[in-house]
Design an enzyme around this catalytic site. Structure first.
Site, PDB file in Angstrom:
ATOM      1  N   TRP A 161      48.862  18.815  -2.571  1.00 32.86           N
ATOM      2  CA  TRP A 161      47.885  18.339  -3.563  1.00 32.86           C
ATOM      3  C   TRP A 161      46.684  17.945  -2.738  1.00 32.86           C
ATOM      4  O   TRP A 161      46.708  16.941  -2.018  1.00 32.86           O
ATOM      5  CB  TRP A 161      48.444  17.144  -4.339  1.00 32.86           C
ATOM      6  N   LYS A 204      49.082   9.824 -22.857  1.00 33.02           N
ATOM      7  CA  LYS A 204      49.955  11.006 -22.957  1.00 33.02           C
ATOM      8  C   LYS A 204      49.163  12.192 -23.484  1.00 33.02           C
ATOM      9  O   LYS A 204      49.232  13.300 -22.970  1.00 33.02           O
ATOM     10  CB  LYS A 204      51.148  10.701 -23.862  1.00 33.02           C
ATOM     11  N   LYS A 235      52.452  13.857  -9.609  1.00 33.82           N
ATOM     12  CA  LYS A 235      53.471  12.941 -10.134  1.00 33.82           C
ATOM     13  C   LYS A 235      53.313  11.540  -9.562  1.00 33.82           C
ATOM     14  O   LYS A 235      53.512  10.568 -10.267  1.00 33.82           O
ATOM     15  CB  LYS A 235      54.867  13.455  -9.818  1.00 33.82           C
TER      16      LYS A 235
HETATM   17  C1  AGP Z   1      51.713   8.765 -16.419  1.00 31.32           C
HETATM   18  O1  AGP Z   1      52.110   9.774 -17.343  1.00 31.32           O
HETATM   19  C2  AGP Z   1      50.925   9.310 -15.264  1.00 31.32           C
HETATM   20  N1  AGP Z   1      51.639  10.351 -14.619  1.00 31.32           N
HETATM   21  C3  AGP Z   1      50.392   8.237 -14.348  1.00 31.32           C
HETATM   22  O2  AGP Z   1      49.531   7.416 -15.111  1.00 31.32           O
HETATM   23  C4  AGP Z   1      51.436   7.328 -13.684  1.00 31.32           C
HETATM   24  O3  AGP Z   1      52.023   6.480 -14.651  1.00 31.32           O
HETATM   25  C5  AGP Z   1      50.717   6.460 -12.642  1.00 31.32           C
HETATM   26  O4  AGP Z   1      50.165   7.319 -11.683  1.00 31.32           O
HETATM   27  C6  AGP Z   1      51.641   5.437 -11.971  1.00 31.32           C
HETATM   28  O5  AGP Z   1      52.659   6.118 -11.281  1.00 31.32           O
HETATM   29  P1  AGP Z   1      53.913   5.249 -10.735  1.00 31.32           P
HETATM   30  O6  AGP Z   1      54.601   4.680 -11.959  1.00 31.32           O
HETATM   31  O7  AGP Z   1      54.756   6.234  -9.989  1.00 31.32           O
HETATM   32  O8  AGP Z   1      53.365   4.170  -9.862  1.00 31.32           O
END
Ligand code: AGP
Length: 607
Positions: free
Chosen positions: A75, A484, A602
């Protein structure tokens, strides 16, 4: 954020590396590559784009023979996603190859120093400095060269290293980026997370920051930053390969939405014994809790919204002020945190850079930290004074669903636990709320079952601009529902406290403007109903989310989706589910890449 993987054994490495990279593709997928040692040389194959392209280029690995290798899925952080910038990177003399997850913050100075020594750079990446440092420091002792190189690096790094001078040997180094070792029979592995390993072994070692590991086909040796050998326990992964697969669903996201009843049950079950809430391996004494003058919940993205939802329950039950802070803001605002502050750090991955930084900032100011994370052995888990795992199982889709609802449930458990310890809740109310918690899995299942008609509705409310409105707990749910929708359907969606509409935003409401009104907080339902009437009077098309049996809403909204009746304080854990499904079906309608949305990863392990 990127994914790295390594293999050394008796069979060809490339097929194992490719399969591992496919399991890590959710961590980043704009380029990929492998490096394999064969006949005294390192063969590097890399492509911009998805791992499928790498499979094609290497004929599913057959074109890169050799029993030891490293792989990477990227990424991009430094340099565009091109073949040149893809990892692995090779030293000028061809003896060293490196894969890296993280950011080398002093890479510009290192790059200049190395160029002054005459090293030639072929990429724009920070990572390439590492491979030239290895060449520079190598004098026959690879471990010493790895340690000298690591000592020069500032920032975060999980490294995989291959060297032609030591056939069959891999080195793995961890500093502020996840790295796990897999212990096999006649073969050993490293990877950014367990999903890349479970197909081959469930015996893993979690490296700590500052540690490095030497892997051969028959041995795994771990050293601390001083180069002394350390004994690491071998843990057993409870996840199955299937748990990391799609299980017949079209997307990981849909699978993980459907897994929520089981995931929430997994989060609850070990913590409710005999009708009482028990906390895993820690027991915050009443005195410690009485010393707490405020609670800060800090996180990013959906984890932050989980905090926004849980805040109502914690304040209501514990009567302790709760601040919910974006980690990326908290770390820079000179936070008013001291030994009387309890900080709840929420993170699915446990590797989010901003959240880690906020955690360290609060700890440095004397706060006690409870980590609420899903990934065992993650950085946030290691840095916390206490850890409450959410037991959601592997969450592969970039858009979190079960990760979010299990975070909520653990926060609710904490609220009840603390309220009871503080003597701020009567037994009758306590018992009733414990029962409500225990019913959440089936209520989530009912919310799923009630909303079979959502695919039809998704088309009706897909618009370039969407509003999500609600009050109190419903507003917190609206925040997550809007996120979402944004992150997987790429539609602009904003959530507003319903009471705020008349202070300006309602000017945006025109003919056929879709508004999703969350009305599950029954105490405030009449207020939100008035907002529905307001926006409809200006031409809006309203999809309401309400508790089953609410006839008033049905008479006012254009469409209604329902959830079963649930304790208001815990309603976000159920109300969010139809909004997850609405976003899913809208994105599917639009043909979006639901599990790997554009520009996202992710876990954001960079700042
Ligand atoms: C949520 O759907 C996203 N992928 C993103 O906001 C995520 O919740 C955020 O990056 C925090 O990630 P973490 O819970 O792994 O810390």
């Amino acid at each position: 954020m990127c994914g790295i993987v390594g293999f050394t054994g008796a069979r060809d490495a490339a097929p194992v590396l490719l399969q591992g990279l496919e399991r890590l593709e959710y961590r980043g997928y704009d380029s990929a590559g492998i490096a394999v040692f064969h006949d005294g040389a390192i063969q590097v194959e890399k492509v911009s784009g998805r791992i499928a392209g790498l499979r094609e280029k290497t004929d599913n690995g057959a074109g890169a023979p050799g029993a030891a290798g490293i792989g990477h899925t990227r990424w991009a952080t430094h340099g565009a996603p091109t073949d040149q910038n893809a990892h692995p990177h090779l030293s000028n003399d061809g003896r060293f190859a490196v894969v890296h997850n993280g950011i080398i913050e002093n890479y510009l100075a290192l790059r200049q120093e190395l160029m002054d020594y005459g090293y030639v750079f072929h990429s724009e990446t920070d990572t390439e400095t590492i491979v030239h440092l290895l060449e520079h420091y190598y004098n026959g002792d690879l471990k010493a060269a790895v340690m000298k190189t690591a000592a020069r690096l500032e920032g975060s790094y999980a490294l995989g290293i291959l060297c032609t001078e030591t056939p069959g040997v891999l080195y793995a180094v961890r500093e502020a980026s996840p790295l796990i070792l897999g212990v096999g029979v006649g073969e050993n592995y490293f990877a950014s997370d367990v999903t890349a390993l479970v197909a081959h072994t469930k015996n893993v070692m979690y490296l700590d920051d500052g540690e490095l590991a030497r892997l051969t086909a028959d041995s795994v040796t771990v050293y601390n930053c001083a180069g002394q050998e350390v004994q690491k326990p071998v843990s057993r992964v409870t996840w199955s390969v299937e748990a990391a697969e799609k299980g017949g669903y079209a997307h990981f996201m849909l699978k993980e939405i459907m897994e929520q009843p089981a995931a929430v049950k997994a989060a609850l079950a070990p913590r409710i014994q005999g009708g009482r809430v028990q906390m895993d391996d820690f027991d915050l004494e009443a005195k410690e809790l009485r010393d707490v003058r405020k609670i800060i919940i800090t996180a990013c993205g959906s984890a932050y919204y989980a905090g926004c939802s849980a805040r109502y329950a914690i304040e209501k039950l514990c009567r302790i002020p709760v601040q919910v802070e974006l980690a990326s803001e908290l770390r820079y605002c000179d936070p008013m945190v001291d030994e009387h502050t309890l900080v709840l750090v929420v993170s699915q991955s446990g590797e989010t850079a901003d959240t880690i930084a906020a955690l360290k900032e609060c700890r440095n100011r004397g706060a006690k930290v409870i980590g609420i994370v899903n990934v065992v052995g993650s950085t946030i888990a290691k840095l916390s004074d206490h850890v409450l795992y959410t037991f959601a199982g592997p969450e592969i889709a970039v858009a979190t669903t079960k990760g979010y609802t299990t975070q909520l449930v653990v926060l609710y458990l904490f609220a009840l636990y603390a309220a009871s310890k503080l003597g701020r809740i009567g037994m009758e109310r306590y018992d009733a709320l414990v029962k409500e918690l225990q019913q959440l899995p089936q209520k989530i299942q009912q919310a799923i079952d009630m909303n079979w008609q959502l695919p039809r509705l998704a088309g009706r409310y897909a618009s370039p601009s969407l509003f999500f409105i609600g009050r109190n707990t419903d507003y917190a749910v609206a925040l997550e529902g809007a996120l979402k929708m944004k992150e997987i359907s790429y539609l602009h969606a904003e959530s507003y406290a319903a009471g705020e509409l008349k202070h300006g935003t309602i000017a945006l409401i025109g003919e056929n403007q879709p508004v999703i009104a969350v009305c599950c907080n029954e105490a405030l339902m009449d207020k939100t109903l008035s907002n529905i009437v307001e926006v409809k009077a200006r031409g809006a098309k309203v999809l309401a989310l309400a508790v089953k049996g609410n006839k008033t809403i049905v008479s006012q909204a254009d469409d209604v989706i329902f959830i079963p009746r649930v304790e208001t304080l815990f309603s976000p854990a159920v109300a969010v589910v139809p909004l997850q499904l609405l976003a899913y079906y809208t994105a599917r309608e639009k043909g979006c890449d639901i599990d790997k949305p554009r520009n996202l990863a992710k876990s954001v392990t960079v700042e």
